[in-house]
Motif scaffolding. Sequence first.
Motif, PDB file in Angstrom:
ATOM      1  N   TYR A  56       0.839  -1.203   0.000  1.00 42.43           N
ATOM      2  CA  TYR A  56       0.000   0.000   0.000  1.00 42.43           C
ATOM      3  C   TYR A  56       0.875   1.254   0.000  1.00 42.43           C
ATOM      4  O   TYR A  56       0.653   2.180  -0.781  1.00 42.43           O
ATOM      5  CB  TYR A  56      -0.889   0.067   1.250  1.00 42.43           C
ATOM      6  N   THR A  57       1.861   1.272   0.877  1.00 44.76           N
ATOM      7  CA  THR A  57       2.713   2.450   1.004  1.00 44.76           C
ATOM      8  C   THR A  57       3.523   2.679  -0.265  1.00 44.76           C
ATOM      9  O   THR A  57       3.669   3.820  -0.719  1.00 44.76           O
ATOM     10  CB  THR A  57       3.645   2.314   2.238  1.00 44.76           C
ATOM     11  N   LEU A  58       4.029   1.607  -0.847  1.00 46.47           N
ATOM     12  CA  LEU A  58       4.784   1.723  -2.096  1.00 46.47           C
ATOM     13  C   LEU A  58       3.878   2.248  -3.220  1.00 46.47           C
ATOM     14  O   LEU A  58       4.286   3.103  -4.016  1.00 46.47           O
ATOM     15  CB  LEU A  58       5.390   0.369  -2.470  1.00 46.47           C
ATOM     16  N   THR A  59       2.651   1.770  -3.262  1.00 47.79           N
ATOM     17  CA  THR A  59       1.693   2.250  -4.262  1.00 47.79           C
ATOM     18  C   THR A  59       1.456   3.748  -4.091  1.00 47.79           C
ATOM     19  O   THR A  59       1.479   4.503  -5.067  1.00 47.79           O
ATOM     20  CB  THR A  59       0.357   1.484  -4.150  1.00 47.79           C
ATOM     21  N   ILE A  60       1.241   4.185  -2.863  1.00 46.01           N
ATOM     22  CA  ILE A  60       1.013   5.613  -2.586  1.00 46.01           C
ATOM     23  C   ILE A  60       2.242   6.423  -2.998  1.00 46.01           C
ATOM     24  O   ILE A  60       2.109   7.506  -3.572  1.00 46.01           O
ATOM     25  CB  ILE A  60       0.689   5.829  -1.089  1.00 46.01           C
ATOM     26  N   ALA A  61       3.425   5.894  -2.744  1.00 50.67           N
ATOM     27  CA  ALA A  61       4.657   6.599  -3.133  1.00 50.67           C
ATOM     28  C   ALA A  61       4.710   6.760  -4.655  1.00 50.67           C
ATOM     29  O   ALA A  61       5.040   7.846  -5.154  1.00 50.67           O
ATOM     30  CB  ALA A  61       5.883   5.843  -2.624  1.00 50.67           C
ATOM     31  N   TYR A  62       4.379   5.700  -5.383  1.00 52.77           N
ATOM     32  CA  TYR A  62       4.384   5.797  -6.846  1.00 52.77           C
ATOM     33  C   TYR A  62       3.312   6.775  -7.337  1.00 52.77           C
ATOM     34  O   TYR A  62       3.524   7.503  -8.307  1.00 52.77           O
ATOM     35  CB  TYR A  62       4.218   4.429  -7.502  1.00 52.77           C
ATOM     36  N   VAL A  63       2.160   6.797  -6.676  1.00 55.50           N
ATOM     37  CA  VAL A  63       1.110   7.749  -7.042  1.00 55.50           C
ATOM     38  C   VAL A  63       1.618   9.179  -6.813  1.00 55.50           C
ATOM     39  O   VAL A  63       1.453  10.048  -7.677  1.00 55.50           O
ATOM     40  CB  VAL A  63      -0.190   7.475  -6.246  1.00 55.50           C
TER      41      VAL A  63
END
Length: 188
Positions: A56-63
Amino acid sequence: MKKDPKEQDNVIPFPQLELRLLNKGRNCLEEGNVSEAIEYLEEAKRIDDENADILYTLTIAYVQQGNFTKAKQILEEMMRFGIGEYFDVVELYVTVLFQLYDYKKINTLLTMLLDEEQIPSHKVEQYTELLQLSEKLAKEMKIKQQRNPKDLFKGDFQRVIQNIMELDLEDIHTYLQEIERFLQNELE
């Protein structure tokens, strides 16, 4: 230089290293250091690629970085392997798909969920509205993207083939006669 596989088996990671990396990544995100956060989070993912918090956190970082394609890949992986809370993943996935203007995929996903009555009752209205919005946006995008048949055949042979490959099934039927004529002229 690549190490001997036997030597790599002897490496013992620090206990809960992935959680330490996750926390460092979160701290970097809070400080606005997105690239550094991604480095920590990617390393944490290499250690534990099924940890929902890391993903989740990695996804948010990419977003936050604007790399919606990478965020989409992670979310698809999460859905495929059942990682995380399914509807949290779906909602984030739909958000990313909107950013990528991938209305077809949104329509397919939401239609499937609504048809199979898989959506929690308190979210049915929200998902129905999202489906209607994505259908409307898909139609508007289709109108904007309608090609002039002459534009389809501009450029060298490779470019023309690329243009044809980018057509969806509906467009192929629209331009089928022009495509056939083009190919016949190329073969002569």
